[in-house]
Design a protein around this motif. Structure first.
Motif, PDB file in Angstrom:
ATOM      1  N   GLN A 294      -6.292  61.377 -25.932  1.00  0.00           N
ATOM      2  CA  GLN A 294      -5.994  62.473 -26.659  1.00  0.00           C
ATOM      3  C   GLN A 294      -5.134  63.340 -26.295  1.00  0.00           C
ATOM      4  N   VAL A 295      -5.504  63.619 -25.131  1.00  0.00           N
ATOM      5  CA  VAL A 295      -4.513  64.338 -24.219  1.00  0.00           C
ATOM      6  C   VAL A 295      -2.451  63.704 -24.318  1.00  0.00           C
ATOM      7  N   LEU A 296      -3.336  62.489 -23.431  1.00  0.00           N
ATOM      8  CA  LEU A 296      -1.358  61.366 -23.466  1.00  0.00           C
ATOM      9  C   LEU A 296      -0.705  61.474 -25.014  1.00  0.00           C
ATOM     10  N   ARG A 297      -1.254  61.642 -26.078  1.00  0.00           N
ATOM     11  CA  ARG A 297      -0.896  61.250 -26.854  1.00  0.00           C
ATOM     12  C   ARG A 297      -0.693  62.658 -28.007  1.00  0.00           C
ATOM     13  N   GLU A 298      -1.593  63.626 -27.933  1.00  0.00           N
ATOM     14  CA  GLU A 298      -0.466  64.645 -28.581  1.00  0.00           C
ATOM     15  C   GLU A 298       0.119  65.529 -27.702  1.00  0.00           C
ATOM     16  N   ARG A 299       0.415  65.685 -26.889  1.00  0.00           N
ATOM     17  CA  ARG A 299       0.995  66.800 -25.464  1.00  0.00           C
ATOM     18  C   ARG A 299       1.961  65.526 -24.889  1.00  0.00           C
ATOM     19  N   PHE A 300       1.502  64.497 -24.956  1.00  0.00           N
ATOM     20  CA  PHE A 300       2.919  63.684 -24.051  1.00  0.00           C
ATOM     21  C   PHE A 300       3.776  62.222 -24.821  1.00  0.00           C
ATOM     22  N   ARG A 301       2.973  62.169 -26.350  1.00  0.00           N
ATOM     23  CA  ARG A 301       3.557  61.487 -27.183  1.00  0.00           C
ATOM     24  C   ARG A 301       3.370  59.664 -26.158  1.00  0.00           C
ATOM     25  N   ILE A 302       2.134  59.928 -25.826  1.00  0.00           N
ATOM     26  CA  ILE A 302       2.151  58.270 -24.944  1.00  0.00           C
ATOM     27  C   ILE A 302       1.254  58.207 -25.685  1.00  0.00           C
ATOM     28  N   GLU A 303       1.791  56.673 -26.349  1.00  0.00           N
ATOM     29  CA  GLU A 303       0.289  55.920 -27.348  1.00  0.00           C
ATOM     30  C   GLU A 303      -0.216  54.357 -25.908  1.00  0.00           C
ATOM     31  N   HIS A 304       0.907  54.165 -25.506  1.00  0.00           N
ATOM     32  CA  HIS A 304       0.182  52.503 -25.024  1.00  0.00           C
ATOM     33  C   HIS A 304      -0.546  52.829 -23.457  1.00  0.00           C
ATOM     34  N   THR A 305      -1.677  53.039 -23.761  1.00  0.00           N
ATOM     35  CA  THR A 305      -2.363  53.419 -22.543  1.00  0.00           C
ATOM     36  C   THR A 305      -3.385  52.660 -21.910  1.00  0.00           C
ATOM     37  N   THR A 306      -3.529  52.203 -20.501  1.00  0.00           N
ATOM     38  CA  THR A 306      -4.494  51.406 -19.972  1.00  0.00           C
ATOM     39  C   THR A 306      -5.163  52.626 -18.778  1.00  0.00           C
ATOM     40  N   LEU A 307      -6.681  52.532 -19.669  1.00  0.00           N
ATOM     41  CA  LEU A 307      -7.106  53.304 -18.644  1.00  0.00           C
ATOM     42  C   LEU A 307      -8.368  52.565 -17.696  1.00  0.00           C
ATOM     43  N   GLU A 308      -8.730  52.500 -16.576  1.00  0.00           N
ATOM     44  CA  GLU A 308     -10.074  52.727 -15.592  1.00  0.00           C
ATOM     45  C   GLU A 308     -10.938  53.118 -15.486  1.00  0.00           C
ATOM     46  N   VAL A 309     -11.624  53.346 -15.813  1.00  0.00           N
ATOM     47  CA  VAL A 309     -12.530  54.211 -15.100  1.00  0.00           C
ATOM     48  C   VAL A 309     -13.438  53.414 -13.967  1.00  0.00           C
ATOM     49  N   GLU A 310     -13.693  54.753 -12.857  1.00  0.00           N
ATOM     50  CA  GLU A 310     -14.319  54.089 -12.063  1.00  0.00           C
ATOM     51  C   GLU A 310     -15.421  55.667 -11.294  1.00  0.00           C
ATOM     52  N   ARG A 311     -16.609  54.911 -10.451  1.00  0.00           N
ATOM     53  CA  ARG A 311     -17.543  56.402  -9.900  1.00  0.00           C
ATOM     54  C   ARG A 311     -16.451  56.609  -8.530  1.00  0.00           C
ATOM     55  N   PRO A 312     -16.728  57.279  -7.425  1.00  0.00           N
ATOM     56  CA  PRO A 312     -15.992  58.066  -6.167  1.00  0.00           C
ATOM     57  C   PRO A 312     -16.649  57.401  -5.501  1.00  0.00           C
ATOM     58  N   GLY A 313     -16.017  56.589  -4.769  1.00  0.00           N
ATOM     59  CA  GLY A 313     -15.842  55.723  -3.111  1.00  0.00           C
ATOM     60  C   GLY A 313     -15.932  54.135  -3.886  1.00  0.00           C
ATOM     61  N   ASP A 314     -15.562  54.313  -4.820  1.00  0.00           N
ATOM     62  CA  ASP A 314     -14.936  52.826  -5.637  1.00  0.00           C
ATOM     63  C   ASP A 314     -13.917  52.057  -5.471  1.00  0.00           C
ATOM     64  N   THR A 315     -12.885  53.300  -4.736  1.00  0.00           N
ATOM     65  CA  THR A 315     -11.594  53.163  -4.176  1.00  0.00           C
ATOM     66  C   THR A 315     -11.113  54.092  -2.894  1.00  0.00           C
ATOM     67  N   PRO A 316     -10.622  54.027  -2.021  1.00  0.00           N
ATOM     68  CA  PRO A 316     -10.141  55.139  -1.344  1.00  0.00           C
ATOM     69  C   PRO A 316      -9.665  55.900  -2.410  1.00  0.00           C
ATOM     70  N   GLU A 317      -9.970  57.492  -1.601  1.00  0.00           N
ATOM     71  CA  GLU A 317      -9.154  58.332  -2.489  1.00  0.00           C
ATOM     72  C   GLU A 317      -7.859  58.593  -1.629  1.00  0.00           C
ATOM     73  N   CYS A 318      -7.544  59.337  -2.423  1.00  0.00           N
ATOM     74  CA  CYS A 318      -5.488  59.548  -2.480  1.00  0.00           C
ATOM     75  C   CYS A 318      -5.031  60.720  -0.769  1.00  0.00           C
ATOM     76  N   PRO A 319      -4.623  60.083   0.046  1.00  0.00           N
ATOM     77  CA  PRO A 319      -4.358  61.088   0.765  1.00  0.00           C
ATOM     78  C   PRO A 319      -3.703  62.308   0.602  1.00  0.00           C
ATOM     79  N   PRO A 320      -3.749  63.622   1.367  1.00  0.00           N
ATOM     80  CA  PRO A 320      -2.708  64.943   1.467  1.00  0.00           C
ATOM     81  C   PRO A 320      -1.327  64.453   0.601  1.00  0.00           C
ATOM     82  N   GLY A 321      -0.903  64.864  -0.448  1.00  0.00           N
ATOM     83  CA  GLY A 321       0.817  64.798  -0.648  1.00  0.00           C
ATOM     84  C   GLY A 321       1.226  63.098  -1.686  1.00  0.00           C
ATOM     85  N   LEU A 322      -0.032  62.753  -1.773  1.00  0.00           N
ATOM     86  CA  LEU A 322       0.263  61.050  -2.384  1.00  0.00           C
ATOM     87  C   LEU A 322      -0.955  61.560  -3.523  1.00  0.00           C
TER      88      LEU A 322
END
Length: 353
Positions: free
Chosen positions: A309-337
């Motif tokens: 809803q946020v992506l569509r209404e605020r940025f007009r992005i209709e084509h989205t692919t979102l993958e939900v995961e739990r903490p620790g499933d993949t490495p955290e992003c380092p600072p600055g990235l």
């Protein structure tokens, strides 16, 4: 990209939620997937395409006719400004023909291997248009330089009459193209830039003809031609920049990566956004993919709906692919990235192993 998205209406929704670790992907367990493809087509898209084709066809006919007139007049009057504008009009004819072909081609049924159809064909033709403008401008600069060192006499009154006629023809063409909102697609924008360049050429030719008829200063012809070339290059830069950016799948020029990333983080239940990608499939058709960390995995559906809803209404992005995961499933992003690190990156690479 209203002019380019004709065809049948279709939408695909794929949502998978896993509460356990039974689904492996790139060596990790992912607990929510959402792949939604929103392609808005149908009656209004077809109507816009037809109107765009009619406008481009009319402009193509006018441009082709006057190109021949201006070429013959340039040879007759010995005017570089008219010959340069005739050469520019030759690229206009090719650009308009390409734009018409792109409109027709993008509406064709694509084979199964081209899941987005021929949308990118618009970008390729826009890139060709921009390159053609640059090439013709270089030719104008070269000839202007030659004439600055060896001025030639020009039949200024005859040149003036042809330039005024050219201004009228180009004014009609600009009016026809601007009726489509100034060209929402890159192809119509490219065609509009070509015709705008011709209009500036006609104005410059009129000014040079008046000056030469009054003073006999024939250096005005190559000087005006060079100025026209600079104006054409300036107008072409944005067209080339956006075309290359889309082909390179860069962040759309009208979107901010940091702003989109921050807006996604502000959604309740989201603690981290990783592997965020923003790109355009064609002008006006933006897409997004990302991994979203949601500690309360039972809220994954609720969070995905809110994110979309946020992506569509605020940025007009209709084509989205979102993958939900739990903490620790993949490495955290380092600072600055933040948001930019790849969710598929193995954890050991973070420690330098």
């Amino acid at each position: 990209m209203a002019e380019m998205r004709g065809g049948s209406s279709h939408r695909h929704n794929h949502t998978h939620t896993h509460d356990g670790s039974g689904h492996g992907h790139h060596g990790h367990d992912h607990h929510g997937h959402d792949h939604r493809h929103s392609h808005r087509h149908g009656h209004h898209g077809n109507l816009a395409d037809e109107q765009s084709q009619r406008r481009l066809a009319l402009v193509l006919g006018l441009t082709s006719f006057f190109m021949v007139v201006e070429l013959l007049a340039g040879l007759w009057t010995n005017s570089l400004a008219l010959l340069s504008d005739a050469g520019h009009m030759l690229t206009d004819v090719g650009a308009l023909a390409l734009a018409l072909f792109a409109l027709w081609f993008s509406r064709r049924s694509a084979p199964s291997g081209l899941t987005f159809g021929y949308l990118r064909f618009e970008i390729l033709t826009a890139l060709v248009n921009g390159i053609a403008l640059v090439v013709i401008t270089v030719v104008i600069f070269h000839e202007a330089w030659q004439r600055l060192h060896a001025p030639v006499e020009v039949k200024s009154l005859q040149m003036l009459a042809v330039a005024v006629l050219g201004l009228i023809v180009n004014g009609i063409s600009l009016w026809l193209l601007s009726r489509g909102g100034g060209g929402h697609s890159l192809n119509e924008r490219g065609a509009l830039l070509h015709v705008l360049g011709d209009t500036l050429g006609s104005v410059g030719a009129i000014g040079a003809a008046l000056l030469m008829s009054a003073t006999g200063w024939y250096l005005a012809d190559p000087i005006v031609s060079a100025v026209i070339g600079l104006l054409i290059l300036r107008s072409t830069w944005e067209l080339l920049r956006e075309s290359v950016n889309i082909l390179m799948e860069g962040t759309p020029v009208h979107l901010s990566f940091e702003e989109v990333h921050g807006a996604m983080l502000d959604v309740g239940g989201v603690t981290e956004v990783k592997d965020l990608h923003l790109w355009s499939l064609a002008s006006g058709f933006d897409a997004l993919s990302a991994h979203v960390v949601v500690p309360e995995i039972e809220r994954s559906d609720e969070v995905r709906i809110r994110l979309k809803q946020v992506l569509r209404e605020r940025f007009r992005i209709e084509h989205t692919t979102l993958e939900v995961e739990r903490p620790g499933d993949t490495p955290e992003c380092p600072p600055g990235l933040e948001g930019r690190c790849g969710a598929w990156q193995p954890a050991r690479s973070q420690s330098g192993d």
